[in-house]
Design a protein around this motif. Sequence first.
Motif, short mmCIF file in Angstrom:
data_model
loop_
_atom_site.label_atom_id
_atom_site.label_comp_id
_atom_site.label_asym_id
_atom_site.label_seq_id
_atom_site.Cartn_x
_atom_site.Cartn_y
_atom_site.Cartn_z
N ARG A 162 13.49 -69.94 -5.59
CA ARG A 162 13.34 -68.67 -5.15
C ARG A 162 13.93 -67.54 -5.90
O ARG A 162 14.95 -66.88 -5.16
CB ARG A 162 13.50 -68.57 -3.56
N PRO A 163 13.65 -67.32 -7.29
CA PRO A 163 14.66 -66.27 -8.02
C PRO A 163 13.92 -64.95 -7.19
O PRO A 163 12.95 -64.72 -6.85
CB PRO A 163 14.01 -66.26 -9.30
N TRP A 215 23.77 -63.84 -13.06
CA TRP A 215 22.57 -63.09 -13.00
C TRP A 215 22.62 -61.32 -12.50
O TRP A 215 21.80 -60.79 -12.60
CB TRP A 215 21.37 -63.77 -12.02
N GLY A 242 11.08 -61.85 -4.19
CA GLY A 242 11.07 -62.71 -5.23
C GLY A 242 10.18 -62.33 -6.29
O GLY A 242 9.26 -61.58 -6.30
N THR A 249 15.12 -73.13 -1.96
CA THR A 249 15.39 -73.34 -3.52
C THR A 249 14.18 -73.02 -4.29
O THR A 249 12.99 -72.73 -3.67
CB THR A 249 15.69 -74.66 -3.96
N GLU A 298 18.09 -69.34 -3.47
CA GLU A 298 18.56 -69.76 -4.65
C GLU A 298 17.42 -69.82 -5.74
O GLU A 298 16.47 -70.46 -5.51
CB GLU A 298 19.20 -71.15 -4.52
N ARG A 299 17.78 -69.33 -7.09
CA ARG A 299 16.80 -69.33 -7.91
C ARG A 299 16.22 -70.61 -8.64
O ARG A 299 15.08 -70.85 -8.75
CB ARG A 299 17.13 -68.36 -9.09
N ARG A 300 17.20 -71.65 -8.38
CA ARG A 300 16.68 -72.97 -8.85
C ARG A 300 17.14 -73.98 -7.81
O ARG A 300 16.67 -74.16 -6.75
CB ARG A 300 17.22 -73.35 -10.36
N ALA A 302 24.97 -63.29 -6.88
CA ALA A 302 24.19 -63.83 -7.88
C ALA A 302 24.99 -64.48 -9.41
O ALA A 302 24.34 -64.69 -10.20
CB ALA A 302 23.13 -62.83 -8.26
#
Length: 386
Positions: free
Chosen positions: A166-167, A200, A182, A164, A31-33, A197
């Motif tokens: 981890r974009p 995104w 990433g 978390t 998860e990017r955030r 996503a």
Amino acid sequence: MGTYVVVGAGLVGAATAWQLARRGHEVTVLERRTPANAEGSSHGSARILRYAYADPFYAQMVVDARREWRELERLSGERLVTRTGSLDAGAARDPAALAAVLARVGVEHELLGAAEAAARWPQFRFGDGGGEVLWHPDAGVVDAEAAVSAMLRLARAEGARVETGRPVASVERVGTRHRVVGVDGRAEEAEKVVVAAGGWLPDLLGGIGLPDSLLAAFPPLRVTQENAYHFPYRDDPGGPWPTFIHKESDALVYGLPGGRDAALPGGRSGQKVAEFNGGRPIRSAAARTGAIDPANRERIVAYARRALPGVVPEPYAETTCLFTNTPTEDFVVDGAGGITVASPCSGHGAKFAPLLGRVVAEAASDERPAPDRFRVGAGRTAPPAR
């Protein structure tokens, strides 16, 4: 059993991770955030769950999804859907045609005259031109953020790992496996990858290793920054207002109890009201500004004055969120070579989350193909499903 990386921990990513993990697969979620954060489409506590679709395919899907919600609530021990009932009004909404679809899929409903509906729900003004209003009592509101948390908790209990901050930048083929890289260079390897996503996806789609032929057939994704407003009730409603969808000419306005999204003192909330697909198109979620469109605010305040006598037509809170739609508003669940793209339209996808998790997990694991309707290049040209 296989190894999977799921990119994205919104509603569909969380649901897919849970469904894969409960089947015994090894799952890592990137998860990017943080899960259900405000930069995506799965945050907050208020999403409409309604059965009234012009398209019987989606109306039946809601029936099927409701069973999945009940199972999720049972396993999580949480109430994730609040029953409020829902109203559909406006000649352009065609309540009689919607009623016929609900009858076809076996959903309880009533078709009322506008005067009868106004007497039952005086907080709404359904127009002076008569017409009909559709009521279906089993509709309600989904707590999106709590649902994401519940599904990830159940996934972790089955052994899934949730990472978390981890974009993801790209997906690379490494022999028979995939390497999910990433933006910071860190990578995870797995046999299969699911990309969920949301808004995104337009920035990621070309870099995840899909064949050129699939990319060429992929429907264009339209990301919009939508606006929503919370209006205080004039009187204590004594219980939740119904959700509603009201279509006048080309404008479709919807509303629902706002839940925790904009709580007033004492834990009360107002009615969340918005124009469907009334937001500004943006390239992707990366271009989100969070700025309210003044012209949109003016339209919705004018609508509240005209059609919602039960609220004070002055918003006490306002916010933006993201929709990601295909031209037909159909979902996409398709892929190749061990990579599956799951792009349910966030304009109407939340209500299907646990069912879509099952559909995506079964497709990604070759247990069962996704419906043809969700395949890239299916060639559907009908009007939007809503």
